[in-house]
Design a protein around this motif. Structure first.
Motif, short mmCIF file in Angstrom:
data_model
loop_
_atom_site.label_atom_id
_atom_site.label_comp_id
_atom_site.label_asym_id
_atom_site.label_seq_id
_atom_site.Cartn_x
_atom_site.Cartn_y
_atom_site.Cartn_z
N SER A 1 78.12 -40.34 37.17
CA SER A 1 79.27 -39.46 37.39
C SER A 1 79.48 -38.53 36.20
O SER A 1 79.24 -38.89 35.06
CB SER A 1 80.52 -40.33 37.58
OG SER A 1 81.67 -39.55 37.36
N LYS A 2 79.90 -37.34 36.52
CA LYS A 2 80.33 -36.42 35.46
C LYS A 2 81.81 -36.13 35.60
O LYS A 2 82.32 -35.20 35.01
CB LYS A 2 79.52 -35.13 35.54
CG LYS A 2 78.04 -35.35 35.22
CD LYS A 2 77.27 -34.04 35.35
CE LYS A 2 75.80 -34.28 35.01
NZ LYS A 2 74.99 -33.06 35.20
N GLY A 3 82.47 -36.93 36.43
CA GLY A 3 83.88 -36.70 36.67
C GLY A 3 84.75 -37.55 35.76
O GLY A 3 84.40 -37.84 34.62
N ILE A 4 85.88 -37.95 36.29
CA ILE A 4 86.84 -38.70 35.50
C ILE A 4 86.26 -40.03 35.06
O ILE A 4 85.68 -40.75 35.87
CB ILE A 4 88.12 -38.87 36.31
CG1 ILE A 4 88.68 -37.48 36.51
CG2 ILE A 4 89.09 -39.85 35.65
CD1 ILE A 4 90.10 -37.36 36.78
N GLN B 1 85.34 -31.58 34.09
CA GLN B 1 85.17 -32.90 34.69
C GLN B 1 86.15 -33.10 35.84
O GLN B 1 85.82 -33.73 36.85
CB GLN B 1 85.38 -34.00 33.64
CG GLN B 1 84.23 -34.13 32.66
CD GLN B 1 84.48 -35.24 31.66
OE1 GLN B 1 84.85 -34.98 30.52
NE2 GLN B 1 84.28 -36.48 32.07
N ILE B 2 87.35 -32.57 35.67
CA ILE B 2 88.32 -32.67 36.77
C ILE B 2 87.85 -31.86 37.97
O ILE B 2 87.92 -32.30 39.12
CB ILE B 2 89.72 -32.25 36.28
CG1 ILE B 2 90.27 -33.37 35.37
CG2 ILE B 2 90.66 -31.96 37.45
CD1 ILE B 2 91.62 -33.10 34.77
N ALA C 1 80.81 -32.70 48.75
CA ALA C 1 80.16 -33.68 47.88
C ALA C 1 79.10 -32.98 47.06
O ALA C 1 78.32 -32.17 47.59
CB ALA C 1 79.53 -34.80 48.71
N GLY C 2 79.13 -33.23 45.79
CA GLY C 2 78.07 -32.74 44.91
C GLY C 2 77.90 -31.23 44.93
O GLY C 2 76.79 -30.72 44.82
N GLY D 1 96.35 -44.66 29.62
CA GLY D 1 96.25 -44.47 31.07
C GLY D 1 94.80 -44.26 31.46
O GLY D 1 93.87 -44.76 30.80
N THR D 2 94.59 -43.52 32.52
CA THR D 2 93.24 -43.21 32.97
C THR D 2 92.59 -42.26 31.96
O THR D 2 93.19 -41.24 31.60
CB THR D 2 93.29 -42.53 34.34
OG1 THR D 2 93.99 -43.40 35.24
CG2 THR D 2 91.89 -42.24 34.87
N LEU D 3 91.39 -42.61 31.52
CA LEU D 3 90.71 -41.76 30.53
C LEU D 3 89.82 -40.76 31.25
O LEU D 3 88.94 -41.15 32.02
CB LEU D 3 89.88 -42.62 29.58
CG LEU D 3 90.63 -43.79 28.91
CD1 LEU D 3 89.69 -44.52 27.94
CD2 LEU D 3 91.87 -43.31 28.17
N ILE D 4 90.05 -39.50 31.02
CA ILE D 4 89.23 -38.49 31.68
C ILE D 4 87.83 -38.47 31.06
O ILE D 4 86.83 -38.53 31.75
CB ILE D 4 89.90 -37.10 31.57
CG1 ILE D 4 91.23 -37.14 32.33
CG2 ILE D 4 88.97 -36.02 32.14
CD1 ILE D 4 92.11 -35.93 32.09
N ASN D 5 87.80 -38.42 29.72
CA ASN D 5 86.52 -38.49 29.01
C ASN D 5 86.73 -39.45 27.83
O ASN D 5 87.33 -39.07 26.83
CB ASN D 5 86.10 -37.10 28.53
CG ASN D 5 84.77 -37.12 27.80
OD1 ASN D 5 84.45 -38.05 27.06
ND2 ASN D 5 83.97 -36.08 28.01
#
Lengths: 390, 789, 270
Positions: free
Chosen positions: B9-12, B514-515, B585-586, B666-670
């Motif tokens: 993944s290159k996202g969150i 990334q978002i 997707a992708g 919280g949620t880590l983006i990177n």
């Protein structure tokens, strides 16, 4: 301007450069090579690090005029360098940069570290990076990135560069610049005359010290000397009257010197005294116009008879310094040096009195590191330059 | 065609490499100092050498009158005003060049222009200023005393604002507190600091005849706000001003204001029709911009015999300097002291009065961790003092008082809405990581090298991304609202994002890509972030307050989602499917085994409209969308910092042996970027704890004008840090992310100070001033020895 | 800030350099690592800089039985990397490696450091302890001076404006020599707040302790006295007029004590 030839990123470059232009400004402003960043311009932060004859150096305190014939390499010149490619990759992999401002200097220093110290430990790398400041990363990624590249070179022979020096480089015999030293400095408009101060303003938060000493003369003679501005000033190292005094006011200059730093405080003062108590006050204020630093100082004295034929002089000195030369940290050196100034004054006073009317050498050089003002500058210099030398 | 990429993944949640790195590691960034325009003039400023005084005369040689400008020349330019809506706030009028009076050393008085900075400095030396000096207000505690000379003549006291909060201090409450078995009273001081981004401020102003716009390239965190401020001060419509932030070499708050020098350059560029450039050098920065963190607390904490907090009573002073800066004002710091002092603790009774004091020093600007570094230091030093008084371990006393997971969501005594998490757990983990029990055992016997070791903890919570409801109460010139982002699919199927926020080292080009990847599946390498240019981006208050990942991240996600809907419609048509049947997707629109790339979709929209459906939405592949938080009270990231130090009592030297951080962002983006923020913030906090201090003499003259005087931590002074994450998603943000940009800088002085005091407790030493320099430690040890003798 | 204007001369010989230094406001420069910052801050305002860094006479290294003559323009990095004969069994290299940062060491020189006479710098204190001397050239020819005679005070030397240090002579230590050097800095590479160097070389009759970084001329004493008298340091500082601040005294005492401790670890019979 002086014609200088540098080998800049492998290409000979000849340019007319003012001697005062530092290498960082030259590569950025004249050569438009802006990878080299300026962070402090006083040799501390390391952002401006380049290679001079292959060795890392601060470009902000190197001057192209002194680098004729030298090789200068900026980050742009290392675009195809395989070690730098490895470092760029490692810096990105280990998140060794955020804003990127320190990065060019950091990379140039990193390259020297991995070449000179293959397999360097984290501790060694941190030590070697002491001269390169980063404000974003906390150094974690930087140290890790360098460690990784250094580890990959473990077993390779160290590559040590120190920069070529002296005889191994052709020297242009007696290269002399044609700098415009005499560039006209605009002259200030005549300031409106200010009435001589009559009432003495209180000094706020002054630095104060006092000294007491004896001189071989009768009190009346000593007191008389204090009434003669020419003779008093002559006893002060580095001071001279800038015009004759009528006895109540004076205009004077005080030159001070500290290593390569010099300042000349020009100003005026008033003299007042009380023959009954044989005491008096010399009050003055002056400014070093080049640095816009101002000083206000006050010498209060009393003379009293001591042993027969001698006089005890008690001198209280208070001064306030403001402006750029005061924007410095202070140390314990102040009292020591101010006392030396007073000691010197006492010695000259005694000499003046014992040699009859002969005055001390009025053309004497300023007491090196002897002025009161210097006491303040000095500890600052110690802080600024204590790290380095030569 | 397979549509599911086997690639990671290159996202969150992915620590993808930064998009910024290639240009920056090649030295190809473009900082404002790198820019050069034909005909440009460079500015040097004649600055006040006195802290407080009346300007009696300015002597400018006749030969340079055309190159030197004073306030009198800037006809029609208004003072910089940063009012607040808070009752009792005193307004300061800040002229861009001093007139009548100077109020701090370094205040600009004359702007001198020449072909180069060196020549401008030559000319500046020929200008002299006559002052009639006034007593300088150097110490904030003296400045509020009756009879102090007023910094602003028409005020009745040297106070911008008095902030006050009280709960549980009625007669009954007071009686209870009076009976408390433990009362610890401390006087705590934190020193004035200089933010010191490695790149100083700087700007170039140029009037563009073609667009009839004044363009200001400036090293700022908030281009839109600078534009609004300039418009007010210069009296020029917004449409005629463009502000651009190029690469910015760190900000930390110092680049979050409208600066007088920016106004001067903008004015001069209009007046002379020449590009005007000014670069703040390090000396100017240290002298004229020492602007943060100077607090003083007189505080008493009440606890029961088991160390449970019963109440807290505080009198705080914040040295806010001479003017209220635009847009944050002089009150933000003092007001936040009041609202944040209780920290993450259960506190039944609390009273705090804070004065934002006006002094003859540079104006205060919110620095990374605004106010919270001071309040965390105070609260955490108090917690250790209570622990010592109660004979309870420092860890235990905190566990007894921290807000627990079961209390979430929690409203603090001052009305802060904590959005979740398990604060005690972060402490327990940190204690475990640093080896709490082993350290206590080790402390029982002397160290072989004679040093004393100590363990210190600090816990804080960091409110981030808070919005309208919080700021409107303060009524400062800038209240953040709904954040917007623009997204545009280009004809080749790549993505342009435009945000009004500004990245100055925080990796937003990467994390926002990334978002986009998370939403659209597009490779981050095909995403371009355009930011920092008022002509190209939606309005934003900029980057500050740990908000960008939340608000810009939220806006980018919304924009990408809406763009995705339009992409799907066209993609579905090209696949001859219903929109409901396809998905993204992708970086493709997919239906079963069929797919069509963004590139084909974009090419169809822009270049082959004949292939579009007849009823296509004409709004196309470009839009601006907004993000409004579910609640705008902010996210509360938090962390425990634990420090193990060794102190040499004879020298006062402190070595940080170990440093552990357990953070809930919280949620880590990177995650790599988050770690980088934590490491970097902590390094700055170490500077606060041990090194950084701007001292003044009795006249208000700053005594550190070089980096040899003002010590910034280097690689040796910052230890290897160990970070662990708890990831409690925030319920109020788009992906559960929380603001984490400032936190690292909050806790170190508290944790390190506690560790030093723990190390020296056996000697009867307790320091209460930061930085804890070797000299201060030696002084304290000597004082304790004298006391024990 | 940018430097005020100055002129620049690179002389071809020591003689030319001395002649150039005769003009008013002329200032010699070697590595320029101390002068550069002062130029940029407009604190130093020489009319002309006379560049000594490339003079071959100042780059020569000559070994003799009694020790080694190092050209004054030998850089700290050259000492650090030990590329020249070393009469001190590694002391010079170790000391050099602790001066500022590598980028500074690549350009800063030993002669420049001595001429600058910063009391917090490494070379003046260390070379005092090692009993080094300098060769000085001026309009009246060559003279030799001990470091003790060269350094008069903080930033103050006995050099005339047109005199330059051409070389530094470091005497050879005997195999039984013992050495300790301790300095206390707030940051690695930053100025020292206290420093102490000790040399005990019984074969050469040397037992010397030097206290530096005291913002005046270094204090030189006898190691035996320093070791036997616990109040030696305090008395020496007080005698030098530096007894005022207990916290500062405490640091100096700690540094001296550590140096003595390190020396004893080396096994020296002080």
């Amino acid at each position: 301007m002086t014609a200088v030839t540098l080998i800049l990123n492998g290409t000979p470059v000849t340019a007319d450069i003012e001697p005062r232009t530092h290498l960082g400004d030259f590569v950025r402003e004249d050569m438009l090579l802006t990878a080299t960043h300026l962070g402090c311009e006083h040799g501390v932060c390391g952002a401006c690090t380049v290679l001079i004859d292959g060795a890392p150096a601060r470009s902000c305190i190197a001057y192209p005029v002194a680098l004729d014939g030298c090789q200068v390499t900026t980050l742009e010149g290392l675009a195809d360098d395989p070690v730098m490619a490895q470092l760029r990759d490692a810096f990105s992999e280990h998140h060794a940069l955020q804003c990127g401002y320190c990065t060019p200097g950091m990379l140039i220093m990193a390259r020297d570290i991995v070449l000179r110290l293959p397999g360097a430990s984290e501790e060694t790398i941190r030590d070697q990076l002491a001269g390169n400041l980063c404000r974003c990363t906390g150094y974690m990624g930087i140290v890790k990135a360098i460690e990784t590249v250094a580890a990959s070179r473990l077993g390779l022979a160290p590559v040590v560069t120190r920069g070529l020096r002296g005889p191994d480089r052709p020297v242009d015999p007696f290269l002399k610049s044609t700098g415009q030293l005499a560039a006209p400095t605009p002259t200030a408009e005549p300031a409106s005359p200010v009435a001589a101060t009559v009432a003495l303003e209180p000094l706020v938060n002054p630095v104060e010290l006092s000294q007491s000493f004896t001189v071989p003369a009768e009190p009346d003679v000593v007191f008389a000397l204090f009434q003669d501005p020419a003779r008093v000033i002559a006893c002060l190292p580095g001071a001279r009257l800038s015009e004759p005094s009528e006895g109540k006011t004076l205009k004077a200059e005080l030159a001070i010197k500290l290593g390569p730093i010099s300042a000349t405080f020009a100003g005026k003062g008033t003299l007042s005294s009380d023959p009954v108590t044989r005491s008096g006050v010399i009050d003055g204020r002056g400014e070093d116009s080049r640095s816009a630093t101002r000083v206000r100082a006050r010498l209060s004295y009393t003379v009293a008879s001591d042993a027969p034929g001698t006089t005890r002089v008690t001198a209280n000195v208070a001064y306030v310094l403001q402006g750029p030369l005061a924007q410095i940290s202070r140390g314990s050196i102040a009292r020591d040096l101010a006392n030396r100034m007073t000691e010197s004054f006492a010695k000259n006073l005694a000499a003046s009195l014992t040699s009859g009317n002969a005055q001390p050498d009025a053309t004497q050089a300023p007491l090196d590191a002897g002025g009161m003002v210097l006491t303040l500058i000095k500890s600052w210099i110690a802080r600024l330059f204590g790290r380095s030398s030569g | 065609m397979t549509v599911h990429s086997p690639l990671p993944s290159k996202g969150i949640g992915a620590s993808v490499r930064r998009k910024e790195d290639d240009r920056l590691t090649r030295g190809r960034g473009r900082f404002v100092g790198d820019m050069k325009f034909p005909g440009q003039l460079e500015a040097a400023f004649v600055r006040s050498t006195v802290a407080h005084g009346l300007i009696r005369a300015i002597h400018i040689p006749a030969s340079i009158k055309a190159q030197a400008f004073t306030h009198a020349d800037m006809v029609g330019v208004k003072d910089i005003l940063a009012r607040t809506g808070l009752p009792g706030f005193r307004v300061s009028e800040q002229p861009s060049l001093a007139t009548g009076k100077v109020r701090f050393v370094g205040e600009p008085i004359v702007m001198v222009l020449a072909a180069s900075r060196a020549e401008a400095e030559d000319l500046a030396e020929s200008i002299s200023v006559d002052y009639e000096e006034l007593p300088a207000n150097v110490d904030m505690l003296d400045a509020v005393k009756p009879g102090a000379t007023l910094v602003h003549d028409h005020w009745s006291a040297n106070v911008f604002l008095e902030s006050y909060f009280e709960h549980g201090f009625d007669a009954d409450g007071l009686a209870r507190l009076d009976a408390a078995p433990i009362k610890v009273t401390r006087e705590i001081r934190t020193s004035r600091q200089c933010m010191s981004p490695l790149e100083g401020k700087g700007c170039i102003a140029q009037f563009d005849r073609h667009t009839e716009q004044l363009t200001l390239w400036t090293s700022t965190q908030m281009p839109h706000i600078v534009r609004t401020g300039l418009s007010d001060v210069l009296g020029i419509d917004h449409r005629k001003i463009r502000v651009v932030a190029p690469d910015v070499g760190g900000g930390f708050g110092w680049k979050g204001l409208l600066q007088p020098e920016e106004v001067c350059c903008a004015w001069a560029s209009l007046k002379l029709d020449r590009p005007i450039k000014w670069l703040e050098d390090r000396r100017e920065h240290l002298i004229a911009a020492a602007n943060c963190r100077e607090h003083h607390y007189q505080v008493t904490a009440y606890a029961d015999a088991d160390g449970h907090l019963l109440g807290l009573d505080a009198l705080a002073h914040v040295d806010a300097g001479s003017y209220s800066v635009y847009p944050f004002s002089a009150c933000l710091e003092g007001a936040q002291v009041v609202s944040n002092l209780p920290g993450p603790y259960n506190l039944p009774a609390y009273r705090c009065r804070a004065y934002s004091v006006c002094t003859n020093k540079p104006p205060i600007v919110p620095y990374r961790g605004v106010a919270r570094t001071g309040v965390c230091t105070t609260m955490e030093w108090l917690m250790d003092a209570i622990a010592r008084e109660a004979g309870i371990d420092a860890r235990e006393v905190r566990l007894r008082n921290l807000v627990s997971a079961g209390q979430m969501p929690f409203r603090s005594i001052t009305g802060k809405d904590f959005d979740g998490g398990d604060y005690p757990e972060s402490l327990r983990r940190a204690a475990e990581m640093i080896g709490h029990d082993a350290i206590r055992l080790r402390q029982a016997s002397p160290e072989p090298d004679g040093r004393k070791i100590g363990l210190g903890y600090a816990i804080y919570c960091e409110q981030g991304g808070h919005g309208t409801s919080v700021y409107s109460g303060w009524g400062i010139p800038m209240v953040p609202g709904i954040e917007q982002a623009a997204a545009r699919l280009t004809p080749d199927g790549t993505l342009e994002l435009r945000i009004g926020n500004q990245s100055h080292g925080q990796s937003m080009e990467t994390t926002l890509a990334q978002i986009a990847n998370e939403v659209l599946g597009i490779d981050p390498g095909l995403v371009n972030l355009i930011h920092g240019d008022t002509a190209m981006t939606p309005y934003s208050t900029g980057t500050w307050g740990s908000r960008s990942a939340i608000v810009a991240g939220g806006a980018v996600a919304t924009a990408c989602e809406k763009l995705g809907e339009r992409i799907i419609r066209i993609g579905a048509h090209l696949l001859q499917e219903k929109p409901e049947a396809v998905r993204i997707a992708g970086g493709e629109v997919v239906c079963g085994a069929k797919s069509v790339t963004f590139r084909e979709i974009a090419a169809t929209w822009y270049l082959k409209p004949q292939n579009l459906p007849a009823d296509v939405d004409p709004d196309g592949l470009e839009l601006t969308a907004g993000y409004k938080a579910k609640a705008d009270t902010g996210t509360f990231s938090y962390a425990t910092h634990a420090a193990l130090v060794a102190v040499t009592p004879d020298t006062g030297n402190v070595e940080i042996l170990d440093y552990v951080i357990v953070e809930d962002g919280g949620t880590l983006i990177n995650p790599a970027v988050v770690d980088g923020q934590i490491y970097g913030g902590t390094a700055q906090g170490i500077g606060t704890a041990l090194y950084e201090e701007m001292t003044y003499d009795g006249h208000g003259t700053p005594l550190a004008s070089t980096l040899a005087d003002y010590l910034l931590p280097g690689a040796n002074e910052v230890p290897h840090m160990r970070v662990a994450h708890m990831e409690t998603p925030s319920p109020i943000t788009r992906f559960g992310q929380k603001g984490i940009g400032e936190g690292g800088a909050i806790a170190p002085p508290a944790a390190i100070g506690n560790a030093i005091n723990d190390a020296l407790a056996g000697l009867g030493v307790e320091l209460s001033v930061s930085p804890m320099s070797p000299k201060r430690i030696r002084d304290a040890v000597l004082a304790a020895e004298r006391g024990n003798a | 800030m940018k430097a005020a204007r100055f002129d620049y001369i690179r002389p071809a010989s020591v003689g030319d350099a001395i002649a150039s230094l005769g003009s008013t406001g002329a200032k010699p420069v070697s590595g320029g690592q101390s002068l550069g910052p002062m130029l940029n801050l407009r604190l130093a305002r020489p009319s002309v800089l006379v560049d000594l860094a490339r003079l071959s006479d100042l780059r020569a290294v000559r070994e003799s039985d009694g020790g080694v003559h190092f050209g004054a323009a030998i850089t700290h990095a050259e000492f650090e990397d030990a590329i020249h004969p070393d009469p001190t069994n590694g002391i010079l290299s170790k000391v050099a490696s602790g001066i500022a940062y590598r980028a500074v060491r690549n350009r800063g020189t030993i002669g420049g450091s001595l001429a600058h006479a910063d009391p917090a710098a490494d070379w003046p204190t260390v070379l005092l302890a090692l009993g080094a001397s300098v060769e000085i050239m001026g309009p009246r020819g060559k003279r030799t001076s001990t470091i003790d005679d060269l350094i008069r005070g903080a930033f103050e030397t006995s050099l005339d404006a047109d005199e330059i240090i051409t070389s530094v002579f470091v005497p050879r230590l005997s195999s039984g020599a013992r050495w300790a050097y301790v300095k206390s800095c707030r940051k690695v590479g930053e100025f020292a707040e206290s420093m102490c160097a000790i040399l005990v070389d019984p074969a050469n009759g040397v037992s010397r302790i030097v206290i530096g970084a005291i913002e005046r001329k270094q204090i030189i004493g006898n190691t035996r006295e320093a070791v036997s008298d616990p109040d030696w340091a305090i008395n020496a500082l007080a005698a030098a007029g530096l007894g005022d601040d207990p916290a500062t005294n405490r640091l100096h005492r700690a540094t001296i004590a550590r140096a003595i401790h390190d020396l004893q670890l080396e096994g020296a019979d002080a």
